[in-house]
Structures are given as structure tokens and as C-alpha cells.
Write a protein that holds these residues in place. Sequence first.
Motif, PDB file in Angstrom:
ATOM      1  N   SER A  18       0.821  -1.125  -0.069  1.00 33.61           N
ATOM      2  CA  SER A  18       0.131  -0.031   0.125  1.00 33.61           C
ATOM      3  C   SER A  18       0.978   1.247   0.272  1.00 33.61           C
ATOM      4  O   SER A  18       2.003   1.196  -0.003  1.00 33.61           O
ATOM      5  N   TYR A  19       0.283   2.246   0.063  1.00 30.89           N
ATOM      6  CA  TYR A  19       1.020   3.700  -0.271  1.00 30.89           C
ATOM      7  C   TYR A  19       1.190   4.241   1.232  1.00 30.89           C
ATOM      8  O   TYR A  19       0.811   3.552   2.121  1.00 30.89           O
TER       9      TYR A  19
ATOM     10  N   ASN B 198      -8.306   6.197  -4.952  1.00 31.80           N
ATOM     11  CA  ASN B 198      -7.554   5.174  -4.240  1.00 31.80           C
ATOM     12  C   ASN B 198      -7.991   3.860  -4.769  1.00 31.80           C
ATOM     13  O   ASN B 198      -8.678   3.017  -4.037  1.00 31.80           O
TER      14      ASN B 198
ATOM     15  N   THR C  22      -1.468   4.893   4.843  1.00 35.61           N
ATOM     16  CA  THR C  22      -2.713   4.156   4.980  1.00 35.61           C
ATOM     17  C   THR C  22      -2.350   3.153   6.044  1.00 35.61           C
ATOM     18  O   THR C  22      -3.065   2.150   6.353  1.00 35.61           O
TER      19      THR C  22
ATOM     20  N   THR D 211     -11.964   7.612  -1.583  1.00 33.66           N
ATOM     21  CA  THR D 211     -10.982   8.799  -2.428  1.00 33.66           C
ATOM     22  C   THR D 211     -10.840   9.790  -0.922  1.00 33.66           C
ATOM     23  O   THR D 211     -10.952   9.596   0.162  1.00 33.66           O
TER      24      THR D 211
ATOM     25  N   SER E 225       3.584   5.349  -3.477  1.00 33.32           N
ATOM     26  CA  SER E 225       2.739   4.620  -4.198  1.00 33.32           C
ATOM     27  C   SER E 225       3.486   4.080  -5.650  1.00 33.32           C
ATOM     28  O   SER E 225       3.259   2.938  -5.758  1.00 33.32           O
TER      29      SER E 225
ATOM     30  N   THR F 230      -2.904  -1.666  -2.922  1.00 34.07           N
ATOM     31  CA  THR F 230      -4.017  -0.549  -2.607  1.00 34.07           C
ATOM     32  C   THR F 230      -3.376   0.812  -2.821  1.00 34.07           C
ATOM     33  O   THR F 230      -2.533   1.222  -1.846  1.00 34.07           O
TER      34      THR F 230
ATOM     35  N   ASN G 138      -2.818   4.976  -4.613  1.00 35.00           N
ATOM     36  CA  ASN G 138      -3.706   5.975  -4.678  1.00 35.00           C
ATOM     37  C   ASN G 138      -3.503   6.581  -6.135  1.00 35.00           C
ATOM     38  O   ASN G 138      -4.142   7.954  -5.954  1.00 35.00           O
TER      39      ASN G 138
END
Length: 341
Positions: A37-38, A250, A41, A123, A73, A90, A92
Motif C-alpha cells: 500500500s501507499y 484510491n 494508509t 477517495t 505509491s 492498494t 492512490n
Amino acid sequence: MRRHLQLLALAAAAVTAPITGVPRAAASEPATLLNASYDVTREFYRDFNAAFTAEWKQRHGGTVVINQSHGGSSKQARSVLDGLEADVVTMNQPLDIDLLHEKGRLLPANWAERLPNRSVPYTSTILFLVRKGNPKGIRDWGDLVRPGVSVIIPNPKTSGNGRYSYLAAWGYVLKGRKGTEAEAREFVGRLFKNVPVLDAGGRGASTTFVQREIGDVLLTFENEIHLTLKESGSDKFQVVVPSASVVADNPVAWVDKVVSRHGTQALAKAYLEHLFSESGQELAAQHHFRPVNPAVLARHATDFPAITLFSVEELFHSWREAQRIHFADGGVFDGIFQGRN
């Protein structure tokens, strides 16, 4: 081999019905997913993972372990291409998932069509965080280019957070000021002359602003703004909502080649589908991500300030076009940043 067969059994059971009706799986070892994920998060997925694994165990009987990897990301997408065994991503921005198809054939070109809302469960948008009392009097985008204002933005080359901030500033000129492309370039050039350091990701930029106490204003995602206020105190910082900003989609996807090797496709799909469930949407809202479920969003309407929002596609035609013109090597951003001194 025993573990592989157990995971296959779990996946096969999960395929037979949605999460609410999957037969109980008899697996003595936990099934494992890795979510790449980015940067900002961490806290949301910590809570989401706990909720998902508890519900999975209650309904299906198997133990699931969700591991996390976080970073900028675009940097995360490259890590997956380079061999990070992420079952799900996951991100963005959609380009970071498109890259997994285009460069690695790790998932199909139509990945966005496999989940609701083009695989976007929530979002965000870009807001400003300033020091308590707003000593520089920052109210809107135009204040960011004044002499003596120090702006903290992560690197648009490595961070979706930074890319959205850049595009939001560009869009402010086109949409808010009804300006030209030339005027937008001049404005964004002045803005980046006020950026003293480019961190690789959004969390690094927050650390620079909050802990290193560099800068007068931080541009970052709405959820990161509220997390900073929660952790560092509203006695030190305050939120500034600009007149307009960009919608930050996202998107999420399972990585087909990885889940095929791991035998985790059904589990990965159920995990991402849970983001669109009522409870998943509620948890997203509690972490200040804007849920795509209208009923959940309405329940949290007071948590999300009214703001004129524009999409990347609305002003830049497509993410692919924005990437090609602005962020590819030799693009507009490179020219702006190299000529800022």
C-alpha cells in the motif's frame, strides 16, 4: 507441500460462495496475504485488517494473517515489479496498478473492471496543514507562492501524494482562476521554488513538517491531516481548506500472478471486496477517507468539509496523459524543478 495444499483448499472453498456463505475451511496453518500500500494508509489498514481477519475466522473458521508494506505509491509499484510478493495492491492512483500490467503482466489490463466503482473503494483530496495560529496567513493556493512561505510537498516522481498536490495546484489555476496552461506552469514553478526538500512519500513529508519542524504549510491527503492532528494535537496545528482541490482516487487490485503462485486468489478477492462492504466503508470514513457508498458518506457529512473538487481526468484528460506530460523523465515537472533556483 502440505501448506500449499491447505491454501489451495481454503481458496477453493472461498470460490464457492461470497464471503457470507463460504464453507468453513479446515486449515491448521494461517493463510497469509501481503498488501502493498501507499505511505499514509498504515493506520487504516491496521484496523481494517483486524476487522477482516476476525470476520473471516468467525464465518469461515480459518485463520488469516495480513502483512503490510508501505511506501510512496509509485515506489511500491516498482517494488512489486521487482519481486515484492504482494497478493494485493492498494494504491492512490490507477497508473501505479496499470504499470503492473504494462511492465510485468502481473494482472490483466481490465483489472479496474473487476470490483465496484472501477475498483476505487474510497477517495481523498489535498488539504493544507499549518502551524497553530496560521502565522503566515495561508488561506488558499495563491498564498503558497508568496515570498517567505515554505511549502512541504513529497516528490511527485515517487509519491502519488506529491503528484496530486502538483496537479491540484495546476488545476487551481485552470479552474479557479480560469487561467491558461502557461499561467499554470508559471504558478507551479513559483510554488516549487518555495519547497525546501522533497521527501519520497507522504509520511516522510509529514515527519519533515511535524517532527523536524521545517516549513510553514504541509500539503497532504485529508486523512493524513486528521491523523497528524490526532497524534500531535490541535494545539500545534490547524487545517486550512483551499477553495478547490483534486479528487484522489484510491484504486485496489489483486495481483493475479502472485495469488496464483500462493493459492490466495479467492481470499485476496474477498479481502478487497470487504473494502466496499458497509463495515469497510464505515471504517474508511472513520479514518477520514471519503467512502464511495453515498449512505455512509452522508452519515459522516460533517467530517468532510465542502470543497470544489475536480478530477484528474476532468482537467488533464487522463492519468496517462498527465503522467506523460508532467511526470515522465524530461517532462514538465523536471523542467520546473531543475530551473527553480
